[in-house]
Design a protein around this motif. Structure first.
Motif, short mmCIF file in Angstrom:
data_model
loop_
_atom_site.label_atom_id
_atom_site.label_comp_id
_atom_site.label_asym_id
_atom_site.label_seq_id
_atom_site.Cartn_x
_atom_site.Cartn_y
_atom_site.Cartn_z
N THR A 41 9.35 -11.39 9.63
CA THR A 41 8.03 -12.00 9.91
C THR A 41 7.33 -12.47 8.65
OG1 THR A 41 6.93 -9.86 9.67
CG2 THR A 41 7.72 -10.46 11.88
N GLN A 42 7.85 -12.11 7.51
CA GLN A 42 7.25 -12.41 6.22
C GLN A 42 5.92 -11.71 6.00
OE1 GLN A 42 7.81 -16.32 4.57
NE2 GLN A 42 8.73 -17.04 6.46
N GLU A 43 5.54 -10.82 6.91
CA GLU A 43 4.32 -10.06 6.69
C GLU A 43 4.52 -9.14 5.50
OE1 GLU A 43 2.96 -7.85 10.11
OE2 GLU A 43 3.71 -9.48 11.39
N GLN A 44 3.48 -9.02 4.68
CA GLN A 44 3.60 -8.04 3.63
C GLN A 44 2.29 -7.35 3.35
OE1 GLN A 44 4.73 -9.54 -0.25
NE2 GLN A 44 4.28 -11.63 0.39
N SER A 45 2.40 -6.15 2.81
CA SER A 45 1.19 -5.38 2.51
C SER A 45 1.45 -4.52 1.29
CB SER A 45 0.84 -4.48 3.70
OG SER A 45 1.99 -3.78 4.12
N VAL A 46 0.36 -4.22 0.61
CA VAL A 46 0.47 -3.36 -0.57
C VAL A 46 0.09 -1.95 -0.17
CG1 VAL A 46 -0.37 -2.93 -2.90
CG2 VAL A 46 -0.06 -5.28 -2.09
N LEU A 47 0.97 -1.00 -0.49
CA LEU A 47 0.72 0.39 -0.12
C LEU A 47 0.81 1.27 -1.36
CD1 LEU A 47 3.31 0.66 2.78
CD2 LEU A 47 0.87 0.27 3.07
N LYS A 48 0.14 2.40 -1.28
CA LYS A 48 0.38 3.43 -2.28
C LYS A 48 1.80 3.97 -2.07
CE LYS A 48 -3.40 4.25 -4.75
NZ LYS A 48 -3.34 4.13 -6.22
N GLN A 49 2.50 4.19 -3.13
CA GLN A 49 3.86 4.74 -2.98
C GLN A 49 3.83 6.07 -2.24
OE1 GLN A 49 6.08 4.78 -6.69
NE2 GLN A 49 5.24 2.78 -7.27
N ASN A 50 2.83 6.89 -2.56
CA ASN A 50 2.71 8.19 -1.90
C ASN A 50 2.53 8.04 -0.40
OD1 ASN A 50 2.96 9.50 -4.27
ND2 ASN A 50 0.75 9.72 -4.62
N GLN A 51 1.73 7.03 -0.07
CA GLN A 51 1.42 6.78 1.33
C GLN A 51 2.69 6.37 2.08
OE1 GLN A 51 -1.43 3.62 1.54
NE2 GLN A 51 -1.35 3.48 3.77
N LEU A 52 3.49 5.52 1.43
CA LEU A 52 4.75 5.08 2.02
C LEU A 52 5.64 6.28 2.30
CD1 LEU A 52 6.51 2.33 2.42
CD2 LEU A 52 7.61 3.06 0.31
N LEU A 53 5.73 7.15 1.32
CA LEU A 53 6.62 8.30 1.45
C LEU A 53 6.11 9.32 2.46
CD1 LEU A 53 7.45 8.62 -2.34
CD2 LEU A 53 9.08 8.02 -0.53
#
Length: 427
Positions: free
Chosen positions: A398-410
């Motif tokens: 979809t080409q959607e992208q977002s910036v996340l905290k690495q901690n949040q991702l994990l």
RNA sequence: GCGAGCGUAGCCAAGUGGUUAAGGCAGCGGAUUGUGGUUCCGCCAUUCGUGGGUUCGAGUCCCAUCGUUCGCCCCA
């Protein structure tokens, strides 16, 4: 091109093909394990005498196809040309007969010095099975059923089970005498190979492909007519039980098989989709082998599947199963790549499949590779993200992208897993 | 061990005696210093499996050898 190449008749199984092999191994292991078979791993080379005594000196395998060498202790060693002899040797050496019926399977390379052709190599691989200690016709049928289970589970079609009985040792002896008596007057009309076999191994004249020989054989005595009462009953029960399990078979009275140790049931599973080497699985009962090799008299049944031939068929059917990549990790800069590796490792520990781009090339190139890799999502880490402890997550479709905290991702791995699953199944 | 076909790049190939060995795929770099599937440009075989011979001239013809493919034998 380098001047050192793989030896004739050997070949490399490259990454693009290896998924087929793993699929076959997985399916076979699962089916055999469910039937209470356990794996055994005998050595790949043995004393030469084991094969000479076990397979038979007069066979082609022993007389001209073995890789035999002397080691530094001047022992004659041979790379195994088949699996049964080694398994039986181990069975005897470790007294396994005292533990009741043994159900064993093995897999690995075998070696025969032959001229390579379609479906035949000098190093080839088999998955085999041996059931030792049961004289029951049901043992024969159980093993055959497991072979057909494996082949069917892999989706193979156009297979034929060919079946015969070669009787017990005394049946064969009587039949051999009768056959020789019948053929001797025709000796001059037989093909050259068959003339030789008239003295060395007359039964194998039966599966000669020579037309004139086959014409002479039409009126020859038939092996099945020479079976004793016990052998006949055994064979009848095998056939009845196969039918009861819904396994089709085709009687082939000329199916003799090359190795000396077979008794009673002999079978081959053949495919119409291979070349001249059509046998995918071959086996049978070998009640005399264990005692012949010095063990207690023990009835046994076994078979071997040729992996190369099986995979040849599999390739005609479908693409290899391809484990999907969850993330492609792109990074670039002074500090980002090092951090990317740490993040990749953490994701892998959570069970994600992550490929790390190590090229250091421009992001554009890394995206191109991400695209080709088939990854569901791309993780982007430049120095800016690295310094803030964030990461850019981009969904490829979809080409959607977002910036996340690495901690949040994990921390949200379960949610991530679901998102990946959804993205992967939207196509 | 026997028979037949084939060897040009990582892969698929054109080339059938005449100057510098087509093309495609893949790969790498660039157009576009951080955003993919399209496009464009560039790079990627001092050499045609190897050795010898014929010829003014050989990837192309001949011989040998090695490899490979298919078949025989036999087997999984």
């Amino acid at each position: 091109m380098g001047d050192i190449q793989a030896l004739r008749g050997t070949r490399d199984i490259l990454p693009e093909e290896v998924n087929y092999w793993q699929q076959v191994e997985t399916v076979a292991k699962e089916i055999l394990t469910k039937a209470a078979y356990t794996e055994i791993r005998p050595p790949i080379f043995e004393q030469t005498a084991l094969f000479e005594r076990g397979i038979g000196e007069a066979t082609d395998v022993v007389s001209k196809e073995m890789y035999t060498f002397r080691d530094r202790g001047d022992r004659s060693c041979t790379l195994r040309p088949e699996g049964t002899a080694g398994v039986v040797r181990a069975f005897i050496e470790h007294g396994l007969q005292s533990q009741g019926v043994q159900r064993l399977w093995y897999t690995g390379p075998m070696f025969r010095y032959e001229r390579p052709q379609a479906g035949r190599q000098r190093q080839f691989h088999q998955i085999g099975l041996e059931l030792l200690g049961s004289p029951s016709p049901l043992a024969d049928v159980e093993t055959i059923a497991l072979a057909t289970d494996i082949l069917e589970r892999l989706g193979l079609q156009h297979l034929t089970l060919e079946l015969n009985s070669v009787g017990d040792a005394s049946d064969r002896q009587r039949y051999r005498a009768a056959l020789v008596e019948y053929l001797t007057p025709y000796k001059d009309q037989l093909d050259a190979d068959s003339q030789d076999r008239l003295t060395s191994n007359p039964l194998r004249i039966l599966d000669s492909k020579d037309e004139q020989t086959q014409a002479i054989l039409e009126k020859a005595p038939r092996l099945l007519d020479y079976l004793g009462e016990e052998s006949r009953q055994h064979f009848e029960q095998v056939k009845a039980q196969l039918t009861a399990l819904g396994i089709d078979y085709k009687l082939n009275p000329n199916l003799v098989r090359g190795l000396d140790y077979y008794t009673h049931t002999a079978f081959e599973i053949q495919s119409a989709d291979l070349g001249a080497q059509a046998t995918v699985c071959g086996g049978g009962r070998y009640d005399g082998l264990v005692s012949q090799l010095g063990g207690d008299d023990t009835p046994a049944m076994g078979w071997a599947i040729g992996m190369e031939r099986l995979i040849l068929l599999l390739k005609q059917l479908k693409d290899p199963p391809d484990p999907r990549l969850d993330f492609y990790m792109a990074s670039r800069g002074d500090r980002a790549p090092a951090q990317a590796l740490i993040l990749a490792q953490k994701l892998r520990h959570q069970g994600f499949r992550v490929e790390l781009d190590l090229s250091g090339s421009r992001f554009q190139k890394q995206f191109k590779r991400a695209d080709r890799s088939g990854a569901v999502a791309c993780l982007i880490l430049g120095d800016a993200e690295a310094d803030q402890g964030t990461v850019n997550l981009k969904w490829m479709a979809t080409q959607e992208q977002s910036v996340l905290k690495q901690n949040q991702l994990l921390a949200n791995s379960e949610e991530l897993r679901q998102q990946i699953w959804q993205a992967a199944h939207q196509e």
